[in-house]
Design a protein around this motif. Structure first.
Motif, mmCIF file in Angstrom:
data_model
loop_
_atom_site.group_PDB
_atom_site.id
_atom_site.type_symbol
_atom_site.label_atom_id
_atom_site.label_comp_id
_atom_site.label_asym_id
_atom_site.label_seq_id
_atom_site.Cartn_x
_atom_site.Cartn_y
_atom_site.Cartn_z
ATOM 1 N N GLU A 203 -6.758 23.579 -53.850
ATOM 2 C CA GLU A 203 -5.751 24.183 -54.734
ATOM 3 C C GLU A 203 -6.508 24.729 -55.944
ATOM 4 N N PRO A 204 -6.456 26.027 -56.220
ATOM 5 C CA PRO A 204 -7.130 26.544 -57.423
ATOM 6 C C PRO A 204 -6.663 25.833 -58.702
ATOM 7 N N VAL A 205 -5.410 25.424 -58.722
ATOM 8 C CA VAL A 205 -4.944 24.512 -59.776
ATOM 9 C C VAL A 205 -4.228 23.368 -59.067
ATOM 10 N N GLN A 206 -4.780 22.171 -59.139
ATOM 11 C CA GLN A 206 -4.107 21.027 -58.499
ATOM 12 C C GLN A 206 -2.774 20.791 -59.199
ATOM 13 N N GLY A 207 -1.705 20.685 -58.419
ATOM 14 C CA GLY A 207 -0.376 20.482 -58.989
ATOM 15 C C GLY A 207 0.011 19.018 -59.018
ATOM 16 N N GLU A 208 0.375 18.490 -57.835
ATOM 17 C CA GLU A 208 0.817 17.093 -57.744
ATOM 18 C C GLU A 208 -0.268 16.145 -58.247
ATOM 19 N N GLY A 209 -1.541 16.567 -58.091
ATOM 20 C CA GLY A 209 -2.659 15.712 -58.484
ATOM 21 C C GLY A 209 -2.849 15.578 -59.984
ATOM 22 N N GLY A 210 -2.011 16.268 -60.793
ATOM 23 C CA GLY A 210 -2.108 16.083 -62.241
ATOM 24 C C GLY A 210 -2.293 17.349 -63.053
ATOM 25 N N VAL A 211 -1.998 18.508 -62.466
ATOM 26 C CA VAL A 211 -2.112 19.804 -63.161
ATOM 27 C C VAL A 211 -3.549 20.013 -63.663
ATOM 28 N N LEU A 212 -4.463 20.137 -62.707
ATOM 29 C CA LEU A 212 -5.891 20.263 -63.011
ATOM 30 C C LEU A 212 -6.437 21.587 -62.480
ATOM 31 N N PRO A 213 -6.809 22.496 -63.368
ATOM 32 C CA PRO A 213 -7.412 23.750 -62.884
ATOM 33 C C PRO A 213 -8.820 23.503 -62.340
ATOM 34 N N ALA A 214 -9.161 24.248 -61.286
ATOM 35 C CA ALA A 214 -10.546 24.205 -60.790
ATOM 36 C C ALA A 214 -11.446 24.897 -61.801
ATOM 37 N N ASP A 215 -12.688 24.382 -61.935
ATOM 38 C CA ASP A 215 -13.683 25.094 -62.740
ATOM 39 C C ASP A 215 -14.069 26.365 -62.002
ATOM 40 N N PRO A 216 -14.225 27.477 -62.732
ATOM 41 C CA PRO A 216 -14.661 28.711 -62.057
ATOM 42 C C PRO A 216 -15.946 28.514 -61.258
ATOM 43 N N ALA A 217 -16.899 27.761 -61.805
ATOM 44 C CA ALA A 217 -18.170 27.546 -61.092
ATOM 45 C C ALA A 217 -17.951 26.759 -59.799
ATOM 46 N N TYR A 218 -16.931 25.906 -59.789
ATOM 47 C CA TYR A 218 -16.645 25.106 -58.597
ATOM 48 C C TYR A 218 -16.164 25.988 -57.454
ATOM 49 N N LEU A 219 -15.204 26.864 -57.745
ATOM 50 C CA LEU A 219 -14.690 27.737 -56.681
ATOM 51 C C LEU A 219 -15.783 28.688 -56.198
ATOM 52 N N LYS A 220 -16.597 29.174 -57.119
ATOM 53 C CA LYS A 220 -17.716 30.057 -56.721
ATOM 54 C C LYS A 220 -18.685 29.304 -55.808
ATOM 55 N N ALA A 221 -18.937 28.035 -56.138
ATOM 56 C CA ALA A 221 -19.848 27.228 -55.320
ATOM 57 C C ALA A 221 -19.240 26.979 -53.933
ATOM 58 N N LEU A 222 -17.945 26.697 -53.881
ATOM 59 C CA LEU A 222 -17.301 26.485 -52.572
ATOM 60 C C LEU A 222 -17.438 27.735 -51.710
ATOM 61 N N ARG A 223 -17.243 28.891 -52.343
ATOM 62 C CA ARG A 223 -17.388 30.162 -51.607
ATOM 63 C C ARG A 223 -18.793 30.287 -51.020
ATOM 64 N N GLU A 224 -19.768 29.966 -51.842
ATOM 65 C CA GLU A 224 -21.168 30.061 -51.439
ATOM 66 C C GLU A 224 -21.477 29.092 -50.287
ATOM 67 N N PHE A 225 -21.035 27.841 -50.414
ATOM 68 C CA PHE A 225 -21.312 26.838 -49.373
ATOM 69 C C PHE A 225 -20.615 27.224 -48.067
ATOM 70 N N CYS A 226 -19.394 27.724 -48.166
ATOM 71 C CA CYS A 226 -18.666 28.134 -46.956
ATOM 72 C C CYS A 226 -19.405 29.276 -46.267
ATOM 73 N N ASP A 227 -19.855 30.248 -47.046
ATOM 74 C CA ASP A 227 -20.570 31.389 -46.462
ATOM 75 C C ASP A 227 -21.858 30.920 -45.778
ATOM 76 N N ALA A 228 -22.542 29.979 -46.414
ATOM 77 C CA ALA A 228 -23.815 29.513 -45.860
ATOM 78 C C ALA A 228 -23.610 28.758 -44.551
ATOM 79 N N ARG A 229 -22.465 28.081 -44.407
ATOM 80 C CA ARG A 229 -22.229 27.235 -43.229
ATOM 81 C C ARG A 229 -21.270 27.839 -42.219
ATOM 82 N N GLY A 230 -20.799 29.041 -42.475
ATOM 83 C CA GLY A 230 -19.838 29.655 -41.554
ATOM 84 C C GLY A 230 -18.494 28.957 -41.548
ATOM 85 N N ALA A 231 -18.115 28.384 -42.701
ATOM 86 C CA ALA A 231 -16.799 27.736 -42.813
ATOM 87 C C ALA A 231 -15.833 28.667 -43.548
#
Ligand SMILES: *Cc1c(COP(=O)(O)O)cnc(C)c1O
Length: 418
Positions: A203-231
């Motif tokens: 969730e780019p912003v966790q809702g039920e989990g406590g209204v927590l926005p993702a860090d921009p660097a975190y989502l960028k890193a997830l994108r990078e890891f997914c691309d590297a692993r074909g996920a």
């Protein structure tokens, strides 16, 4: 055309009186609703059975983004109700094609699948990710990585992927090949996203989990890891999408593009409808018969969602969301400053806001919801330690002032022994 006869019991239809007490007598006890039973609402105003007025800062949990009974949406629904309700997937229909075109034009996606709830949109996303990886890489690539404390719905698959053990206890055996990592922890994600991972969902912003926005660097890193692993990277925007963060979808504010995006809640402003959006090449992993649902994108639902999308997806509408958010956050920070024994900070994104409780008030979010209700203010919790505000995106400056005044009255009643 033959006239359809009207039912002969019309006069008694809906005439039986019911109350909150009736709930315990006839409903499966999965909820603990308020004592107050809403009967009517317009915009952000809502009235209960006794005629008491409330200011609704919940929007039915981020659903009625345009407010209750938005006139343009009501009009679209009424017109379609006289025309065509439902045909089944042996036929397509004009509203669903128009909606799919509008959603794909407005986003990264080329293809849409429609269903009725957030859980179903995520279920479709997870099944698609598994099928895509299975077809492209083989059956070993089946693991789905998600975040601790995330929420993705209540079907067995989606609730198992949501990382909240309290929601899966007693429902075992659970689906397999799922891993949970701490939210916003780049190193944990790097370690978990291996070659056997078919998808990462967040969730780019966790809702039920406590209204927590993702860090921009975190989502960028997830994108990078997914691309590297074909996920595949799946963004669950069921709660944070459709204008809530001040962008049409939250990913647009992060500059990170997912492979699959799910939308529900505000998409239909209260009419049940959900969408899974993806690219042409990923969508091709599904074929005729792979997946489906009876109601998905029926003419009524699609008409409503198209009208909602047309209203939300304009620069002026989204600019106003940001303006209202800035005003509301400023005033909530004032509340936090004035009640340090109750609140520690305000966090969130756009009009998706959480007031985090101070240590001395931990676990008591429900007390605040109750006190607010007594003052005619509807707010939500997000776990025991966060008061959550999800007002309709059309909230006015005057309604923000009124909400803050009622919140302060509720807090005064809580801190001053009666
Ligand atoms: C509400 C929600 C869901 C589940 O949607 P339903 O319509 O209740 O099935 C999934 N993901 C997120 C982020 C949600 O907030």
């Amino acid at each position: 055309m033959n006239a359809i006869p009207r039912p002969d019991n019309e006069a008694s239809f809906h005439a039986d009186p019911v109350s909150r007490q009736t709930f315990n007598e006839v409903m499966v006890p999965t909820y603990a609703p308020s004592d107050m039973v809403p009967v009517r609402a317009q915009g952000l105003d809502l009235w209960d059975q006794q005629g008491k007025q409330y200011l609704d800062l919940t929007a039915g949990i981020a659903v009625t983004g345009l407010g209750h009974s938005h006139p343009a949406v009501v009009e679209a629904l009424r017109a379609q109700a006289d025309k065509l309700w439902h045909v089944g997937n042996g036929y397509t229909n004009e509203p669903v094609l128009q909606l799919a075109r509008a959603l794909t034009e407005a986003t990264f996606a080329d293809r849409a699948f429609f269903c009725n709830s957030g859980a179903e949109a995520n279920e479709a996303a997870f099944k698609l990710a598994r099928k895509y990886a299975h077809t492209k890489f083989g059956p070993h690539k089946s693991r789905i990585v998600s975040c601790v404390n995330s929420f993705h719905g209540r079907t067995l698959f989606t609730v198992s992927i949501g990382g909240q053990p309290k929601y899966t206890e007693g429902f075992e055996p659970l689906p397999e090949q799922l891993s949970h990592v701490p939210f916003n922890d780049i190193e944990a994600a790097r370690a978990a996203i291996d070659d056997d991972v078919c998808a990462v969902v967040v969730e780019p912003v966790q809702g039920e989990g406590g209204v927590l926005p993702a860090d921009p660097a975190y989502l960028k890193a997830l994108r990078e890891f997914c691309d590297a692993r074909g996920a595949l990277l799946i963004f669950d925007e069921v709660q944070c999408g459709m204008g809530r963060t001040g962008k049409l979808f939250a990913y647009m504010g992060y500059d990170v593009t997912p492979d699959i995006l799910t939308s529900a809640k505000a998409l239909g402003n209260g009419y049940p409808v959900a969408a899974m959006l993806t690219t042409e090449s990923i969508a091709a992993a599904f074929s005729v018969g792979s997946h489906g649902t009876t109601y998905g994108g029926n003419p009524l639902a699609a008409t409503v969602a198209l009208r909602v999308l047309q209203i939300v997806n304009t620069p002026a509408f989204l600019a106003r969301v940001n303006q209202a958010a800035e005003l509301l956050v400023g005033k909530l920070n004032g509340v936090v400053r004035d009640y340090p024994q109750i609140f520690s900070l305000v966090r969130g994104s756009g009009l998706m806001l959480g007031m985090v409780l101070a240590d001395s008030y931990r676990g008591k979010a429900k007390d605040i919801i109750k006190a607010a209700e007594a003052q005619g203010l509807m707010v939500l919790i997000a776990g025991p330690d966060v008061v959550r505000l999800l007002p309709a995106l059309v909230i006015s400056d005057a309604q923000i002032d009124e909400g803050i005044a009622r919140m302060r009255a509720a807090l005064d009643a809580l801190v001053t022994p009666q």
